[in-house]
Motif scaffolding. Structure first.
Motif, PDB file in Angstrom:
ATOM      1  N   ARG A 381       0.932  -1.406  -0.001  1.00 53.86           N
ATOM      2  CA  ARG A 381      -0.114   0.055  -0.159  1.00 53.86           C
ATOM      3  C   ARG A 381       1.048   1.206  -0.035  1.00 53.86           C
ATOM      4  O   ARG A 381       0.498   2.123  -0.793  1.00 53.86           O
ATOM      5  N   PHE A 382       2.049   1.151   0.804  1.00 46.04           N
ATOM      6  CA  PHE A 382       2.770   2.261   0.843  1.00 46.04           C
ATOM      7  C   PHE A 382       3.445   2.570  -0.522  1.00 46.04           C
ATOM      8  O   PHE A 382       3.607   3.805  -0.933  1.00 46.04           O
ATOM      9  N   SER A 383       3.943   1.609  -1.135  1.00 43.59           N
ATOM     10  CA  SER A 383       4.588   1.531  -2.459  1.00 43.59           C
ATOM     11  C   SER A 383       3.787   2.247  -3.333  1.00 43.59           C
ATOM     12  O   SER A 383       3.981   3.064  -4.171  1.00 43.59           O
ATOM     13  N   ALA A 384       2.402   2.041  -3.369  1.00 42.80           N
ATOM     14  CA  ALA A 384       1.475   2.162  -4.323  1.00 42.80           C
ATOM     15  C   ALA A 384       1.087   3.571  -4.182  1.00 42.80           C
ATOM     16  O   ALA A 384       1.144   4.509  -5.055  1.00 42.80           O
ATOM     17  N   GLU A 385       1.098   4.165  -3.011  1.00 43.76           N
ATOM     18  CA  GLU A 385       0.623   5.488  -2.854  1.00 43.76           C
ATOM     19  C   GLU A 385       2.136   6.384  -3.227  1.00 43.76           C
ATOM     20  O   GLU A 385       2.002   7.461  -3.747  1.00 43.76           O
ATOM     21  N   LEU A 386       3.278   5.862  -2.574  1.00 42.05           N
ATOM     22  CA  LEU A 386       4.511   6.766  -3.080  1.00 42.05           C
ATOM     23  C   LEU A 386       4.564   6.840  -4.574  1.00 42.05           C
ATOM     24  O   LEU A 386       4.816   8.065  -5.129  1.00 42.05           O
ATOM     25  N   GLY A 387       4.364   5.550  -5.333  1.00 44.19           N
ATOM     26  CA  GLY A 387       4.260   5.824  -6.846  1.00 44.19           C
ATOM     27  C   GLY A 387       3.225   6.849  -7.285  1.00 44.19           C
ATOM     28  O   GLY A 387       3.635   7.564  -8.323  1.00 44.19           O
ATOM     29  N   ARG A 388       2.056   6.750  -6.775  1.00 42.84           N
ATOM     30  CA  ARG A 388       0.961   7.845  -7.087  1.00 42.84           C
ATOM     31  C   ARG A 388       1.523   9.323  -7.162  1.00 42.84           C
ATOM     32  O   ARG A 388       1.424  10.077  -7.961  1.00 42.84           O
ATOM     33  N   ARG A 389       2.093   9.611  -5.930  1.00 45.15           N
ATOM     34  CA  ARG A 389       2.577  11.110  -5.252  1.00 45.15           C
ATOM     35  C   ARG A 389       3.777  11.288  -6.448  1.00 45.15           C
ATOM     36  O   ARG A 389       4.086  12.590  -6.408  1.00 45.15           O
ATOM     37  N   LEU A 390       4.668  10.122  -6.716  1.00 51.20           N
ATOM     38  CA  LEU A 390       5.695  10.619  -7.565  1.00 51.20           C
ATOM     39  C   LEU A 390       5.787  10.247  -9.037  1.00 51.20           C
ATOM     40  O   LEU A 390       6.602  10.401  -9.880  1.00 51.20           O
ATOM     41  N   ARG A 391       4.409  10.210  -9.719  1.00 50.37           N
ATOM     42  CA  ARG A 391       4.199   9.962 -10.945  1.00 50.37           C
ATOM     43  C   ARG A 391       4.737  11.217 -11.738  1.00 50.37           C
ATOM     44  O   ARG A 391       4.415  12.362 -11.417  1.00 50.37           O
ATOM     45  N   GLY A 392       5.675  10.796 -12.791  1.00 53.62           N
ATOM     46  CA  GLY A 392       6.292  11.760 -13.524  1.00 53.62           C
ATOM     47  C   GLY A 392       7.407  12.535 -13.059  1.00 53.62           C
ATOM     48  O   GLY A 392       8.289  13.118 -13.541  1.00 53.62           O
TER      49      GLY A 392
END
Length: 402
Positions: A381-392
């Motif tokens: 869950r943490f990895s998915a949220e981190l990826g969402r916030r760092l998209r691009g």
């Protein structure tokens, strides 16, 4: 060693050493200022002055009249700090930790660090009558005091135990009673986040049955924004007497982090203060200042390492903002490596625990980071949220897709 007095009062304090920063020590329940005499010589940090004093009703001030509560103690210790007229780190043990916090919170412009040794919550322990009454009745009873100290210590030297009992028995019964009520009832400021926002170091003994890991992690550490918590093996409630070398080592590391550049220990000394402060501030720039140019980050929430100061700064600055709370609970140092255990919450109170390993280079900058989260569900869950916030910002394949 020299002794001075605050104005025309009975408040006296001892000063030793010479430096631009003072380290002020506040003793705990049933103790006196001499409880620090075994620890102070173990400090290796230069450029500091060490200061001790007796709280009202204790030590050389057993004849002092009341009241015996946090407001009076904080006013008198604060008067000593003001008389010194220099930046200070304040160290308090047990009940003295609450006094130390109150003093530091009132002087944010000069308080550069706060150290809580086997701390009692500022809000009080709130023990029921049947549990607090034995402490209230310890005045004048050497055998009862001996039993309490033996129960709550692990490796207290016999000579120190005898000296502590002599000190405690000197206190008048009404003073002991009022002090017990003081630390049990607590102070209103303990019901809200601390007003002290500087670096905080909490030191407890692993075998302390009073200031337990649970008490510290639930009632003490969460009130501070920039906090590091460490446990000392084979130590109890008087860990500063039981393990003075280890306690002094932790204090030296904090002093190294807060003293001006060029003072104290070598700049390359290994300590995690910059890292823990960056988490408290949730600031990418605060992280950047701690990193070597070629820093490498490995983490269970990442599919592969991240390299270079810019990308690691982006990841850590963003990751710190996901946590709702985070407290460092254990620390160990081996050469250029620091091992940190921590507990955190995210996503509306979901508990996350982990271990962080920091490796520093010869200049004291972080060259390698390894962060291990658990449990597995929180990792995903943490990895998915981190990826969402760092998209691009960073490559998408750095994050788990499951």
């Amino acid at each position: 060693m020299r002794t001075e007095r605050v104005g025309n009062t009975d408040v006296r304090f001892r000063r030793q050493g010479d430096g631009d920063v003072a380290v002020v020590f506040v003793h705990g329940f049933l103790d006196d200022q001499y409880v620090w005499d075994g620890l102070i010589p173990e400090l290796t940090t230069s450029g500091v002055e060490c200061v001790t004093l007796d709280l009202a009703g204790c030590g050389d001030r057993t004849a002092a009249g009341g009241p015996f509560g946090y407001e009076r103690f904080a006013d008198e210790v604060g008067a000593v700090v003001d008389a010194l007229g220099k930046p200070f780190v304040i160290v308090g043990q047990s009940m003295g930790s609450a006094v130390a916090e109150l003093v530091a919170a009132e002087r944010p412009e000069r308080a550069v660090g706060l150290v809580l040794v086997t701390p009692i919550p500022l809000a009080g322990t709130r023990l029921p009558a049947e549990a607090i009454d034995p402490f209230r009745s310890l005045g004048g009873d050497p055998e009862a005091q001996r039993a309490v100290r033996q129960q709550l210590s692990v490796a207290l030297p016999e000579a120190e135990l005898d000296r502590l009992i002599v000190s405690g028995v000197r206190m008048r019964s009404e003073v002991v009673r009022d002090m017990a009520d003081c630390w049990n009832t607590g102070h209103p400021a303990g019901e809200r986040p601390s007003r002290f926002t500087g670096p905080v170091l909490i030191i407890r003994g692993e075998g302390d049955g009073f200031a337990t890991e649970e008490l510290v992690s639930e009632l003490v550490a969460p009130r501070f924004g920039s906090v590091e918590s460490v446990s000392v093996g084979r130590g109890g409630h008087w860990v500063h007497l039981e393990r003075p070398v280890e306690v002094a080592g932790h204090l030296d590391r904090l002093l190294t982090g807060v003293l001006p550049s060029g003072d104290g220990a070598a700049a390359s000394a290994v300590h995690p203060q910059g890292w823990t402060n960056a988490f408290a501030e949730k600031s990418a720039e605060a992280f950047r200042e701690t990193f070597a140019a070629d820093v490498v980050l490995e983490a269970s929430v990442l599919t592969r390492p991240v390299e270079g100061r810019d990308q690691v700064t982006s990841v850590m600055g963003t990751a710190s903002g996901i946590y709702e709370s985070l407290a460092f609970t254990q620390e160990a140092v081996a050469g250029h490596r620091v091992y940190l255990e921590w507990r955190a919450t995210a996503f509306g109170g979901v508990p996350i625990e982990g271990v962080t390993i920091l490796t520093k280079d010869d200049n004291g900058q972080i060259a390698r980071i390894a962060i291990h989260h658990r449990p597995l569900g929180a990792v995903h869950r943490f990895s998915a949220e981190l990826g969402r916030r760092l998209r691009g910002v960073v490559p998408a394949d750095l994050f788990h897709q499951g």
